[in-house]
Motif scaffolding. Structure first.
Motif, PDB file in Angstrom:
ATOM      1  N   LEU A 231      14.513   5.978  -3.884  1.00  0.00           N
ATOM      2  CA  LEU A 231      15.541   6.697  -4.628  1.00  0.00           C
ATOM      3  C   LEU A 231      15.164   6.861  -6.096  1.00  0.00           C
ATOM      4  O   LEU A 231      15.633   7.785  -6.765  1.00  0.00           O
ATOM      5  CB  LEU A 231      16.883   5.980  -4.495  1.00  0.00           C
ATOM      6  CG  LEU A 231      17.479   5.974  -3.082  1.00  0.00           C
ATOM      7  CD1 LEU A 231      18.731   5.116  -3.026  1.00  0.00           C
ATOM      8  CD2 LEU A 231      17.782   7.391  -2.616  1.00  0.00           C
ATOM      9  N   ALA A 232      14.311   5.977  -6.595  1.00  0.00           N
ATOM     10  CA  ALA A 232      13.838   6.080  -7.979  1.00  0.00           C
ATOM     11  C   ALA A 232      12.644   7.015  -8.121  1.00  0.00           C
ATOM     12  O   ALA A 232      12.133   7.209  -9.222  1.00  0.00           O
ATOM     13  CB  ALA A 232      13.474   4.693  -8.503  1.00  0.00           C
ATOM     14  N   GLY A 233      12.184   7.577  -6.989  1.00  0.00           N
ATOM     15  CA  GLY A 233      11.071   8.515  -7.037  1.00  0.00           C
ATOM     16  C   GLY A 233       9.699   7.873  -7.065  1.00  0.00           C
ATOM     17  O   GLY A 233       8.704   8.543  -7.352  1.00  0.00           O
ATOM     18  N   LYS A 234       9.616   6.587  -6.750  1.00  0.00           N
ATOM     19  CA  LYS A 234       8.332   5.895  -6.753  1.00  0.00           C
ATOM     20  C   LYS A 234       7.581   6.160  -5.455  1.00  0.00           C
ATOM     21  O   LYS A 234       8.185   6.425  -4.412  1.00  0.00           O
ATOM     22  CB  LYS A 234       8.551   4.395  -6.939  1.00  0.00           C
ATOM     23  CG  LYS A 234       9.182   4.018  -8.282  1.00  0.00           C
ATOM     24  CD  LYS A 234       9.366   2.518  -8.400  1.00  0.00           C
ATOM     25  CE  LYS A 234      10.010   2.141  -9.735  1.00  0.00           C
ATOM     26  NZ  LYS A 234      10.198   0.670  -9.853  1.00  0.00           N
ATOM     27  N   PRO A 235       6.249   6.074  -5.459  1.00  0.00           N
ATOM     28  CA  PRO A 235       5.472   6.306  -4.239  1.00  0.00           C
ATOM     29  C   PRO A 235       5.694   5.207  -3.217  1.00  0.00           C
ATOM     30  O   PRO A 235       6.047   4.072  -3.559  1.00  0.00           O
ATOM     31  CB  PRO A 235       4.022   6.321  -4.744  1.00  0.00           C
ATOM     32  CG  PRO A 235       4.049   5.541  -6.016  1.00  0.00           C
ATOM     33  CD  PRO A 235       5.381   5.810  -6.635  1.00  0.00           C
ATOM     34  N   PHE A 236       5.451   5.534  -1.952  1.00  0.00           N
ATOM     35  CA  PHE A 236       5.663   4.567  -0.874  1.00  0.00           C
ATOM     36  C   PHE A 236       4.498   3.589  -0.791  1.00  0.00           C
ATOM     37  O   PHE A 236       3.328   3.979  -0.760  1.00  0.00           O
ATOM     38  CB  PHE A 236       5.804   5.291   0.465  1.00  0.00           C
ATOM     39  CG  PHE A 236       5.890   4.360   1.641  1.00  0.00           C
ATOM     40  CD1 PHE A 236       7.055   3.653   1.890  1.00  0.00           C
ATOM     41  CD2 PHE A 236       4.793   4.172   2.470  1.00  0.00           C
ATOM     42  CE1 PHE A 236       7.134   2.787   2.972  1.00  0.00           C
ATOM     43  CE2 PHE A 236       4.868   3.308   3.553  1.00  0.00           C
ATOM     44  CZ  PHE A 236       6.046   2.617   3.795  1.00  0.00           C
ATOM     45  N   VAL A 237       4.848   2.320  -0.726  1.00  0.00           N
ATOM     46  CA  VAL A 237       3.875   1.254  -0.483  1.00  0.00           C
ATOM     47  C   VAL A 237       4.468   0.359   0.602  1.00  0.00           C
ATOM     48  O   VAL A 237       5.516  -0.263   0.400  1.00  0.00           O
ATOM     49  CB  VAL A 237       3.586   0.430  -1.753  1.00  0.00           C
ATOM     50  CG1 VAL A 237       2.601  -0.686  -1.435  1.00  0.00           C
ATOM     51  CG2 VAL A 237       3.056   1.325  -2.868  1.00  0.00           C
ATOM     52  N   ALA A 238       3.822   0.295   1.755  1.00  0.00           N
ATOM     53  CA  ALA A 238       4.350  -0.472   2.880  1.00  0.00           C
ATOM     54  C   ALA A 238       4.470  -1.951   2.531  1.00  0.00           C
ATOM     55  O   ALA A 238       3.663  -2.497   1.781  1.00  0.00           O
ATOM     56  CB  ALA A 238       3.457  -0.292   4.101  1.00  0.00           C
TER      57      ALA A 238
END
Length: 365
Positions: A231-238
């Protein structure tokens, strides 16, 4: 692990690119002793379509087989690649509730229209390349507006008596249409209406499935962190500490094809949309619904609608998420089971819910 069933069901709720490309709060009084005064009549169906930009929306009109002028009902499907009948390639069976409802209402004198979202149905493969990175809440309202315009142009439809019957995510699109477009619906029927914020709703569904695990708290903390970053627009990191299904769910939200829609949708507060509706509105949450809860969702909605005489609530004892009749106790129902049985060929509409819908339309239409 029981998590798999609910993950599959949530994936069906929200369109993920990988799939496409390869009891309750007390109800306000509603007269249920009424029965429709309309006699069953012969019906006929016809195929129609309209354009949204360069894309095509396909639909079915089911109506009385006569030349009279009738009120009308627009059906709006729930989440994921749900088609005009409220069936989905992610769920077993083709016995969709919208088709059953449309046929029932047409018999009692309503012109009905139900449409495929552009991401499903016969035009999906043509539409998809034109929609990449452009799927949005506004686009869903455009689809719905096309259905209303189609009805408005018909000589057999009373333009002042057009209603909407939506389900789950479709309730949000119906409310957004009512707030931003013309002509307004004469009334709204919002079934399986979520009352919690979308992120809270998903959290609750997932938390219930891992509650018995010894590391449940760690799992949910990891999931909440992934969602906050999204929701903050950060990239996905599993996060390797949480189940793969949870990671896959959030990874799907990041897929470009799901943006900006997924982020818009997950930021919504449905109760705030409901409280400003002025047209007659019926909210239906079945007590056998395992995706929306008659208490956890019903109470925020009733609180938002407090003092508004135009909004009524009903909580049918045996209706599931798609308004089908469910005899089993709610505590025995699982996400995996729902995915298999929502549209099974032997499933029927919940008779009590169907009667409530017909009575409410009779009263308001």
């Amino acid at each position: 692990m029981k998590v798999k069933g609910i993950i599959n069901l949530i994936l069906a709720m929200l369109w993920l690119s990988a799939t496409v490309l390869t009891g309750g709060a007390e109800s306000t009084a509603l007269p249920c002793a009424l029965t429709s005064m309309r006699s069953p009549a012969p019906t006929i169906s016809e195929e129609v379509f309209w354009k949204v930009g360069d894309t095509i929306v396909a639909a079915t009109i089911t109506r009385p087989d006569d030349e009279a002028i009738h009120p009308a009902v627009v059906f709006v499907a729930g989440s994921g690649p749900t088609d005009r009948d409220w069936a989905s390639p992610l769920l077993s069976g083709k016995n969709g509730s919208a088709r059953l409802l449309a046929e029932e209402l047409a018999k009692t004198g309503y012109v009905t229209i139900r449409y495929d979202k552009r991401i499903t149905g016969p035009n999906a493969q043509k539409n998809l390349p034109l929609m990449m990175g452009k799927i949005s809440m506004e686009g869903h309202v455009d689809e719905l507006a096309g259905a209303v315009d189609t009805l408005m142009a018909r000589p057999d439809v009373n333009p002042n008596r057009i209603f909407v019957l939506a389900n789950s995510e479709g309730d949000i699109h119906a409310l957004n249409y009512q707030h931003t477009r013309e002509p307004k619906f004469a009334g709204l029927i919002l079934s399986a209406m979520p009352g919690r914020g979308m992120t809270d709703l998903l959290h609750g569904q997932l938390e219930a499935q891992v509650a018995s695990l010894p590391n449940a708290r760690e799992i949910m903390e990891g999931y909440d962190k992934l969602m906050a970053d999204y929701l903050a627009g950060k990239p996905f990191v599993a996060d390797p500490k949480i189940p793969k299904g949870f990671n896959d769910l959030v990874r799907g939200f990041h897929a470009p094809v799901n943006l900006p829609f997924a982020r818009e949708f997950l930021s919504l507060d449905p109760a705030q949309l409901l409280k400003t509706v002025t047209a007659p509105t019926l909210v239906i949450i079945g007590k056998k619904d395992i995706q929306v809860d008659s208490l956890l969702d019903g109470i925020p909605l009733e609180t938002a609608a407090k003092g508004l005489d135009n909004i009524s609530f009903v909580y049918p004892e045996n209706a599931n998420h798609v308004l089908k009749y469910e005899v089993r106790p709610r505590e025995e129902l699982t996400g995996a089971d729902a995915a298999k049985t929502y549209n099974a060929p032997d499933r029927i509409l919940d008779p009590g819910t169907l009667l409530v819908i017909k009575n409410w339309l009779e009263k308001n239409g």
